[in-house]
Structures are given as C-alpha cells and as structure tokens.
Enzyme design. Structure first.
Site, PDB file in Angstrom:
ATOM      1  N   SER A  39      -3.699 -26.239   3.600  1.00 14.78           N
ATOM      2  CA  SER A  39      -3.935 -24.842   3.936  1.00 14.78           C
ATOM      3  C   SER A  39      -3.461 -24.457   5.336  1.00 14.78           C
ATOM      4  CB  SER A  39      -5.418 -24.500   3.767  1.00 14.78           C
ATOM      5  OG  SER A  39      -6.160 -25.023   4.831  1.00 14.78           O
ATOM      6  N   LYS A  88      -9.437 -23.696   9.828  1.00  9.06           N
ATOM      7  CA  LYS A  88      -8.753 -22.409   9.655  1.00  9.06           C
ATOM      8  C   LYS A  88      -8.635 -21.691  11.005  1.00  9.06           C
ATOM      9  CE  LYS A  88      -8.676 -22.164   4.998  1.00  9.06           C
ATOM     10  NZ  LYS A  88      -8.969 -23.614   4.877  1.00  9.06           N
TER      11      LYS A  88
END
Lengths: 208, 208
Positions: free
Chosen positions: A128, A165
């Site tokens: 990701s 993230k």
DNA sequence: AAATATACAAAACATTTGTTCACAAGTCAA
DNA sequence: TTGACTTGTGAACAAATGTTTTGTATATTT
C-alpha cells in the site's frame, strides 16, 4: 578466589564466543582443545571447569556442545552510537507494543535511525505504500507518538490491524492515505474506538 | 520449486531460530522432533532436508547440532555484531574506493546489512531507480565485486560517474537498466575503458 | 623432603546424536 | 489400477562428543 584468567582460559573463552557468534553453535571439547593447544579432552575440561568456577560459562552435563555464556561474558556491542530496536511481530490491539513475547527479533541500528530509546521497528506487509518507496518486507522504524503532523507517515492501529499510511487530518476526521493508486484512503472519525496512532515513521531498512 | 513452507517446516525453522538465539546452539534432531511432533529422527531429517532444499538452512553431515541458518532465515538479533561502513562521497575513476579521504562519514549498521567487512555505502542521487523503491537521498550498501548476476542491482562506474542500475548482460554487451520509465537503459560494450562494476547492492537505509 | 594442588596426556568408556535401512500409509499423475 | 513420490515410524547402527580413570611433570606448601 583468583578471578584472573590464564592465557589458555582467555583464548578458550574468546574462541567459544566467536564460534557462537559466527556459526551459531558452541564448539566441542576437541575443537577447543585443538584451538588452544591442549590435546586431551580432559585438559580442556579442566580449562572449562575453571571458566565455570570464575563465572564466565555454564555447562550442561552430558550434552553435546552444552556450553553457554553467562551475561558477563556475552560480548557487548562496544559502539555507543547504536541502539537495539525490537522488531515487533504482530501488533494486536490492547497489547502494549513493548511486550517482549511479541518480538520477532532485534536489530542494531545507528542512533540517527532510532532517535529515542523507545523506537520500535516493524516489517512491512502489503504494497500500500509502494509509491512512497516502502515495499513489502522492508523494516520501518517508528518513534512512538499519539498524534502526528499532516503528511507524516504513521503506524496506526485500526481494530486488530496495524497499518502504515500517510496521516492527513481533515476537519474532525483523519484520512489515512496509501501511496498506491490501486488502494483507497481510509477515513476514520477521530475518537473511533480501536483506532490509534502508534507512532511516526522515521526510518527504513531493506535487504536485497 | 515450491518455496512455500509446510506447517511443520515452519515450526521447525522457528524452533531452530529461537534455540540459536536464546541458548546459543542449534537443537538436535530429537529436540526438534519432540517440538514439532515427529517421533522419528528420520522424519525430522526429512523436514530439515526440505528446509535445506528451500534455502533456509545449511547442514554439516555427521556433526552434532550441525545446523546453520542461511542469510535469509537469520533473524537479526542482539548477538550479531555491528559494523562501521564508510559512506563514500564522490566516487572517481581510478581512486580506490577505500581511500579514506574520500569518505562522507561512517554509519554503524547490523552485520546482516554489511555481510563482508569491505562493504561500502553510497548516497543515492537522482530518480533513476525509483520504481525499485530506491529514492534520492537513500543510503545503499554494496558488497564489492567485479561481476554480477543478471537482475542484480549494481553500483557501476562509467567514466567519471558512479551509477546504480539493474545489471543485465546481453551477449557481449552490458545493459544497465534504470527502474524509471522516463530514463533509458545504458548499453556498454564489455571491455570499454573506464567502465567497471564496483559492487552489488545488498541493502538500503532511508531517513524520513 | 614429603605432601598437596595444578595442569595436563592418553586411553577407555558412556552417552548423545546423526545416518541408514526396512516398512507403511497417503497423494498424485499416467 | 499401477507406480512413483512424499512423509513419515521404528529400530539398528555409526560417528561424534562428553566423562572417567590412570598417570606424569611441575610448582607450592608444610
């Protein structure tokens, strides 16, 4: 009790230390003997007995390679500018991240990568963050903190899952943005139970 | 070749890793067997053979506890020493890369990142390897070698310039391939004066 | 000098540990 | 099915490894 080591004792201890460190197993009596120049296993035994008496070793009777180093003879990492950082295995909600049963291992890094002594490390899973140059299998270093600045890369806990993230607060909500166009951002109402910032990512290591 | 590990293989590997890390010696076949629930030493042998085939272990025949972890399965731990690696500043043709005047600094890293004591480090300039997760400002670690296998990431010298690229020999020529679609591969006739492979990239560190 | 302790050598012995052999149940492809 | 291949069990065996015994030379103590 004379705690001084004779030359043979010293060389035996050094040899044992380096074998454990290099090969991952202690040497046999005969290996030690040929190293320090003692041809009889009984002579080696004598040397080892002395090292046990003086507190440098422990032995397990009738066990091949049954030699262990005591704390005082484990060679310390002399470098002062390094820090040992735990690599956390799974991160689960509720469990303090420092719980030692939870460690996958430890890695020694330069202090510039581990600014505080509560820095922790984590192995990255998934793709990701690949467009930020963070790839599956990389080890990231994070400094524990509960909040972050917009644009920081953070380690966050969402329910049972730890994730890495970009952090972007928007109004009362928090946007956790991946660096991969195939993934969607995660939006969290601040105050959601089970959501928590664990820390800010400060470094990364990768092996090829 | 199936590189997946069965559950027993996985548990055996984990057990071996933790025994080496905790006790400083590998377990015996019988110890492994009782841990993973295999009653016959020959059954354990079979499991270990699989781990050797799959590249996780090495064994020394007829040697008690003759099990070693390969690089890929060594868990970095506190017992592993650290190494000080020079970060080279400019790399110029003709100057030995170990010339000390040429160092930008030194960084201390875990030995698992600096396998040999002649490992050197380099700060990455430019974006040419960004799709391989190597970014401007990253520090890469390289092991000196004059040749490489196809697909390796190498540090190469072309004239006065050092560059990091994928290495792909094609016939008598060498293709130095960037990991960035905006850049073109460099093609070099082998034997071109001023061209030289300096080493193979083995690790990477980045600070955020 | 005699007694005692240290530091081995050499060899025999005991135990651990790895290897090999014979066999069997399950899987998978032809 | 048949035949290979995998994944074992169990036992016997062989090699490695730790232990014990006997003996010797040297230094230290009494």
């Amino acid at each position: 009790m004379g705690m001084q080591l004779t030359e043979k004792q010293q060389r035996a201890l050094q040899f044992i230390q380096s074998e454990i460190s290099d090969r991952g197993r202690p040497p046999t009596l005969r290996e030690i003997g040929s190293q320090i120049g003692v041809s009889s296993t009984n002579g080696v035994r004598y040397v080892l007995d002395a090292l046990v008496r003086k507190g440098y070793l422990e032995r397990s009777p009738m066990l091949s390679r049954g030699i262990e180093l005591t704390d005082r003879s484990v060679r310390p990492n002399s470098k002062s500018d390094v820090r040992e950082v735990p690599i956390l295995g799974r991160i689960a909600a509720g469990i303090p991240i420092t719980a030692t049963e939870n460690h996958e291992g430890r890695i020694t890094v330069d202090k510039s990568f581990a600014p505080t002594d509560d820095t922790f490390a984590l192995r990255v899973r998934g793709e990701s963050m690949i467009e930020a140059g963070i790839r599956e299998g990389d080890v990231i270093f994070a400094r524990p903190q509960r909040t972050a600045d917009s644009g920081d890369i953070v380690v966050a806990m969402i329910g049972e899952e730890a994730t890495v993230k970009f952090y972007k607060p928007i109004g009362g909500r928090i946007l956790l943005e991946p660096a991969n166009s195939r993934f969607k951002p995660i939006i969290v109402e601040s105050g959601t139970p089970g959501f928590q910032i664990l820390g800010k990512v400060v470094g990364l290591m990768r092996k090829f």
